[in-house]
Design a protein around this motif. Structure first.
Motif, short mmCIF file in Angstrom:
data_model
loop_
_atom_site.label_atom_id
_atom_site.label_comp_id
_atom_site.label_asym_id
_atom_site.label_seq_id
_atom_site.Cartn_x
_atom_site.Cartn_y
_atom_site.Cartn_z
N ILE A 96 0.84 -1.20 0.00
CA ILE A 96 0.00 0.00 0.00
C ILE A 96 0.87 1.25 0.00
CG2 ILE A 96 -1.70 1.33 1.31
CD1 ILE A 96 -2.83 -1.36 2.32
N LEU A 97 1.93 1.24 0.80
CA LEU A 97 2.82 2.39 0.86
C LEU A 97 3.56 2.58 -0.47
CD1 LEU A 97 4.31 1.95 4.45
CD2 LEU A 97 2.46 3.47 3.72
N MET A 98 3.95 1.47 -1.10
CA MET A 98 4.61 1.55 -2.41
C MET A 98 3.66 2.12 -3.45
SD MET A 98 7.20 1.11 -4.39
CE MET A 98 8.44 -0.15 -4.19
N LEU A 99 2.39 1.73 -3.38
CA LEU A 99 1.38 2.27 -4.30
C LEU A 99 1.34 3.78 -4.23
CD1 LEU A 99 -1.14 1.77 -6.19
CD2 LEU A 99 -2.50 1.79 -4.09
N MET A 100 1.31 4.33 -3.03
CA MET A 100 1.28 5.79 -2.86
C MET A 100 2.59 6.43 -3.27
SD MET A 100 -1.77 5.77 -1.85
CE MET A 100 -2.93 4.69 -1.01
N ASN A 101 3.69 5.78 -2.97
CA ASN A 101 5.02 6.30 -3.28
C ASN A 101 5.21 6.48 -4.78
OD1 ASN A 101 8.03 5.59 -4.08
ND2 ASN A 101 8.11 6.42 -2.00
N LYS A 102 4.79 5.49 -5.55
CA LYS A 102 4.98 5.53 -7.00
C LYS A 102 3.90 6.33 -7.72
CE LYS A 102 8.65 2.86 -7.28
NZ LYS A 102 9.96 3.35 -7.79
N ALA A 103 2.65 6.19 -7.28
CA ALA A 103 1.54 6.83 -7.99
C ALA A 103 1.34 8.28 -7.59
CB ALA A 103 0.25 6.05 -7.74
N ILE A 104 1.62 8.63 -6.33
CA ILE A 104 1.36 9.98 -5.83
C ILE A 104 2.62 10.82 -5.76
CG2 ILE A 104 0.28 11.34 -3.99
CD1 ILE A 104 -1.57 9.34 -5.50
N GLY A 115 9.77 32.34 -3.74
CA GLY A 115 10.23 32.15 -2.37
C GLY A 115 9.58 31.01 -1.62
N VAL A 116 8.72 30.23 -2.31
CA VAL A 116 8.03 29.12 -1.67
C VAL A 116 8.45 27.82 -2.33
CG1 VAL A 116 5.79 28.09 -1.15
CG2 VAL A 116 6.05 30.58 -1.11
N HIS A 117 8.77 26.82 -1.51
CA HIS A 117 9.12 25.51 -2.05
C HIS A 117 7.84 24.73 -2.33
CE1 HIS A 117 11.43 21.91 -2.88
NE2 HIS A 117 10.58 21.24 -2.09
N ILE A 118 7.71 24.29 -3.56
CA ILE A 118 6.51 23.57 -3.98
C ILE A 118 6.87 22.11 -4.22
CG2 ILE A 118 4.71 23.38 -5.72
CD1 ILE A 118 5.06 26.35 -6.27
N PRO A 119 6.34 21.19 -3.44
CA PRO A 119 6.58 19.77 -3.70
C PRO A 119 5.84 19.33 -4.95
CG PRO A 119 5.03 20.04 -1.90
CD PRO A 119 5.50 21.42 -2.26
N LEU A 120 6.47 18.54 -5.78
CA LEU A 120 5.86 18.07 -7.03
C LEU A 120 5.37 16.64 -6.87
CD1 LEU A 120 8.40 19.52 -9.64
CD2 LEU A 120 6.18 20.45 -8.96
N ARG A 121 4.26 16.36 -7.51
CA ARG A 121 3.68 15.02 -7.44
C ARG A 121 3.93 14.27 -8.75
NH1 ARG A 121 -2.08 16.66 -4.47
NH2 ARG A 121 -1.17 18.31 -3.18
N ASN A 122 3.54 13.03 -8.80
CA ASN A 122 3.79 12.21 -9.98
C ASN A 122 2.64 12.22 -10.97
OD1 ASN A 122 6.21 11.58 -8.81
ND2 ASN A 122 5.60 9.56 -8.09
N TYR A 123 1.84 13.27 -10.94
CA TYR A 123 0.75 13.45 -11.90
C TYR A 123 0.52 14.94 -12.10
CZ TYR A 123 -1.86 14.09 -7.54
OH TYR A 123 -2.28 14.52 -6.31
N PRO A 124 -0.02 15.34 -13.25
CA PRO A 124 -0.30 16.76 -13.50
C PRO A 124 -1.47 17.24 -12.64
CG PRO A 124 -0.23 15.49 -15.55
CD PRO A 124 -0.31 14.51 -14.43
N SER A 125 -1.35 18.47 -12.17
CA SER A 125 -2.43 19.03 -11.36
C SER A 125 -3.43 19.77 -12.23
CB SER A 125 -1.85 20.01 -10.34
OG SER A 125 -2.89 20.78 -9.74
#
Length: 269
Positions: A96-104, A115-125
């Motif tokens: 389950i954790l791997m699913l979130m790690n790779k997909a999200i 001036g703000v750090h933006i974390p990026l995800r593995n899909y377009p917003s």
């Protein structure tokens, strides 16, 4: 039936076409209705907001201990929608954790903006406003995850936190279960579902009515990622548009929210 949720079936295809043409992205309509009004910076989650919640990380995981096929060709060729009566394979906490790690997201990517750090995800917003929030409704016991418990997925922190206890039946979040006794029994054997919740509070300020369209696109991106990663893990999945918003919102702790609507889900087995 609650009149707040009732919608007449008198709408015709012709009316739908007219509405689509009225809201389409022609030049005049774009300039008047859809063009971003300004650049809004989102306020991303921080650790202090969930410090008192029971949580688990999906960034810091031991990937080497998990059976995972990292071939994109394999995932694309073998991804399929699995019938609900076959979604009974067990999932481990690590899977389950791997699913979130790779997909999200895995926490490895980000960028600095004004001036703000933006974390990026593995899909377009959807319009860079992240209008889709993610939750997991569990029907299995797998380490941190417990049967008939719900969890919020904090994509920008790499954490999954447990939602306060709510009484609900897992199978009742599915629309089909309410009028098909056979499927009611089958859904009661499904391990878990990842639920996508649309919240336009931020994106509407930037995109007006087009914000809903962008949110639906984002939900599709997430669903595809989740299915592909599930396939790479050797497990099964089924995208499901029939996740009941009212019952599911209660299960995930959003019963009284008027800003949140459940729009999509992916069921796993």
């Amino acid at each position: 039936m609650n009149e707040n949720f009732y919608q007449s079936r008198t709408s015709s295809y012709e009316n739908l076409v007219k509405n689509n043409l009225r809201s389409s992205q022609n030049l005049a309509g774009w300039l008047q209705e859809f063009a971003p009004s300004e650049n809004f910076n989102l306020e991303f989650e921080n650790q202090n907001q969930i410090k008192n919640l029971k949580s688990i990380s999906f960034w810091n995981i031991e990937a080497n201990s998990i059976n995972y096929n990292d071939s994109l060709e394999y995932a694309l060729k073998h991804r399929e929608t699995t019938p609900v009566n076959q979604l009974h394979q067990g999932w481990s906490e690590a899977e389950i954790l791997m699913l979130m790690n790779k997909a999200i997201s895995d926490g490895s990517r980000g960028k600095d903006y004004q001036g703000v750090h933006i974390p990026l995800r593995n899909y377009p917003s959807g319009g860079a406003q992240f209008p889709i929030k993610l939750y997991m409704v569990s029907n299995t016991n797998a380490g941190f995850f417990k049967k008939n418990k719900s969890y919020e997925i904090h994509s920008d922190l790499g954490l999954i936190s447990r939602v306060e206890d709510v009484d609900f039946k897992f199978e009742e979040v599915f629309a089909i279960s309410h009028f098909n006794k056979k499927l009611y029994k089958q859904t009661s054997d499904v391990p878990f579902v990842v639920v996508m919740v649309m919240n336009l509070k931020h994106s509407f300020n930037k995109y007006s009515v087009y914000s809903q369209h962008l949110a639906m696109i984002e939900a599709g991106h997430i669903g595809q990622n989740l299915q592909l990663v599930s396939t790479a893990l050797g497990n099964s999945s089924m995208p499901n548009g029939g996740i009941l918003s009212d019952i599911t919102k209660e299960a995930i702790g959003l019963k009284n929210s008027i800003d949140d609507t459940v729009v999509y889900g992916v069921v796993f087995g």
